[in-house]
Design an enzyme around this catalytic site. Sequence first.
Site, PDB file in Angstrom:
ATOM      1  N   ASP A 290       0.866  -1.175   0.000  1.00 55.14           N
ATOM      2  CA  ASP A 290       0.000   0.000   0.000  1.00 55.14           C
ATOM      3  C   ASP A 290       0.910   1.235   0.000  1.00 55.14           C
ATOM      4  O   ASP A 290       2.116   1.159   0.180  1.00 55.14           O
ATOM      5  CB  ASP A 290      -0.928  -0.041   1.233  1.00 55.14           C
ATOM      6  CG  ASP A 290      -2.164   0.800   1.022  1.00 55.14           C
ATOM      7  OD1 ASP A 290      -3.172   0.561   1.691  1.00 55.14           O
ATOM      8  OD2 ASP A 290      -2.117   1.725   0.171  1.00 55.14           O
ATOM      9  N   TRP A 291       0.288   2.383  -0.154  1.00 53.83           N
ATOM     10  CA  TRP A 291       1.004   3.646  -0.359  1.00 53.83           C
ATOM     11  C   TRP A 291       2.056   3.885   0.728  1.00 53.83           C
ATOM     12  O   TRP A 291       1.732   3.978   1.918  1.00 53.83           O
ATOM     13  CB  TRP A 291      -0.008   4.796  -0.353  1.00 53.83           C
ATOM     14  CG  TRP A 291       0.581   6.127  -0.627  1.00 53.83           C
ATOM     15  CD1 TRP A 291       1.187   6.951   0.265  1.00 53.83           C
ATOM     16  CD2 TRP A 291       0.623   6.792  -1.892  1.00 53.83           C
ATOM     17  NE1 TRP A 291       1.606   8.089  -0.348  1.00 53.83           N
ATOM     18  CE2 TRP A 291       1.279   8.029  -1.683  1.00 53.83           C
ATOM     19  CE3 TRP A 291       0.184   6.499  -3.168  1.00 53.83           C
ATOM     20  CZ2 TRP A 291       1.508   8.941  -2.697  1.00 53.83           C
ATOM     21  CZ3 TRP A 291       0.396   7.414  -4.183  1.00 53.83           C
ATOM     22  CH2 TRP A 291       1.053   8.606  -3.954  1.00 53.83           C
TER      23      TRP A 291
END
Length: 744
Positions: A290-291
């Site tokens: 994820d980011w």
Amino acid sequence: MNRRNVLAAGAMLAASAWTPLARAARPLGADHRARIQALLGQMTLAEKVGQMNQIAGGRQKSLNSKLDAAMLDRVRKGEMGSFLHVAGAEPLRDLQRVAVEESRLKIPLLFAMDVIHGYRTILPVPLALAASWDPKVAEQAARIAAEEAWAAGLHWTFTPMVDVARDPRWGRVVEGAGEDAYLGSRIAEAQVAGFQGADLGEGRRMMACAKHFVGYGAAEGGRDYDSAEVGPRTLNEVYLPPFHAAARAGAGSFMTAFNALDGVPMTANAELVRGFLRAQWHYQGLVVSDWNAIRELVNHGIAADAREAAVLALKAGVDMDMASGSYATYLAEAATADASLVPLIDESVGRILAAKARLGLFDDPYGFGDPARDKAPLRRTEARDLAKRSLVLLRNDGAVLPLKPGARLALIGALADDASSAIGSWRARGQATDAVTLKAALAGADYQPGTDVAAAVEAAKRADIVLVALGEDFNRTGEARSYAEIGLPEGQAALLEALKATGKPIVAILMGGRPLALERELTGVPAVLQTWLLGIESGPAIAEILTGKAAPGGRLPIGMPRRTGQSPQSYAHLPTGRPANPDLAVDSARYHDTEIGPLFAFGHGLTYGEIAYGPLSLSAETVAPGGRITASVQVTNRGTMAVDEVVQLYANDPVAAVSRPVAELRGFARVPLKPGQSRTVRFTLSPEQFAFWRDGKWIVEAGDIRLMAGASSVDLKSEARFRITAGAEGQVPAASLATKVEIA
Ligand code: GLC
């Protein structure tokens, strides 16, 4: 679960012999495999690491804004394998051309975006789609989104979010399918099918991404990003099944979660990603972080610096680094210093290239995107239909609804005129101006925003019926939107009390992305409609239900608490040694200051009319492992309107080696019924669907199983028992298995 248990969980997970996933990441053709092997042989270490690097080509609100000359030069050098926050048929074709015609190895790029519930035509938020209790609704929404995103040149969407959520304080409850593993599994597989089609390369579809692996919805306190602590049984019986369903449905990618699971951040969780998802499920799709999550391993305190974080993520099995730059900065040097990392890099790059091959990008890198279709009209008719199927009628005392023709209406509340909230927080290229609000759809109503309470009260006094829009705007749910109190936002309770004081019948129209805790506020309100955030056609959809042009058929995918303090909760709870007792003089598992259970239960929803249930009948009294048993129930529409009834089948194992939930959903069917019509629903189940997780295996135990049919998890109409005649071992998460449903 302490560290030892995590290892034990990992070991347990490793102990069972999982059947390979049937369709996950459909095997590649020999030509593609050969091409990938040839490329891997030609690639430098830097080019390999480049493929593992995903970069933001813009921001959510300014797509493509970073695609400047310097960025294009990095593309030419093969420094990235994918972009997110980019879109548009022409700009992406130009960007792809740089990679495919001007870089050394001409490897096409992957273009990704969070196309969650629509791309240009914004549809109901995922929790609302789940409230339809109709996987076809979820599939259709995903297909519409994919067709529009495909036209814009996008290959990959970061959805479905399949995180089970039982704590509505967590803002991301809006993005999932609610509290239940079985419903969540059905919705997950439907969304994957809708986004990907029968086969990724079939055209006008895109690669799905099951996220966030795993346990993200179990964040302590409902605080987004916070730690999750779940035991092996809860992990396998509640949080993993929808991921298994998504993987079996062929989801081309997974995304690891931000959170730590029992102290091990998922982005570095080798036991569960490499040791379980890969080694036990044999999942061969692409895993993306994820980011910035790789770099955040330093914040988690398990990496001293970003270099160590990059190595931990690689070893855990994360193929692509979203936006942190850690792989790009450190992996080549780390692999030069430690050659044992090179095979791991080759594996990851192989999966990334395989994903590109499955999308057909090696055959035709310009095969996505169609400028004409990218400007096609919005799909309003479908959007409205999906919205109507997602509404839930929670209360209708005195049959206040549907509204009587000619009734003078007052419509109160800012949310009724909030076009931006109608399209939710993941809006891709949707525009608030595309949304038709409830105010616009009920133009004849006497509208007051409610900021001036006196004016709202005066409007109410002039009306026969008061419609009041209550709840949360789009920005109070979604990522990083956890709230410690989930009652009505500031000012709405006072407004509602003032309107109640007029004595006029009130219809509360709830809006927002989470179930709110509204027992006190809704006291004295005869009709309550849960409308979530329904997309560009929310106003007309709500109006059609209010006026009876259509009947409500949705059901709650997550219970609505009476009070915030009840969260987290689930209908599928264990009985405990002292089951909750209505008599407060009896010491039992309940609060003293509130009634037992949610205000509106999981599976609850009313319609216009009365539905009668017949007895639940079974095809046999016993079933052996490997056999099947069919449970049948007839439902009859005793009303005067054509309606949908969501017939639900729950199971309970009354005596087992471990304590079992008082009920677990194991089947449902949304049944259209004409006035007076009777139909029979047949559920055909296997003993494996009643297995529980113990000592690293799915245990099917000999013994009785109770089946209960009804209109919600608390409105059970009839039950029947059968016996499993012998023990056995299951192969997949019990709740992930779909019950065969026939409607006669
Ligand atoms: C966000 C979300 C994730 C999303 C990603 C890309 O932080 O956690 O669900 O897909 O970043 O926008």
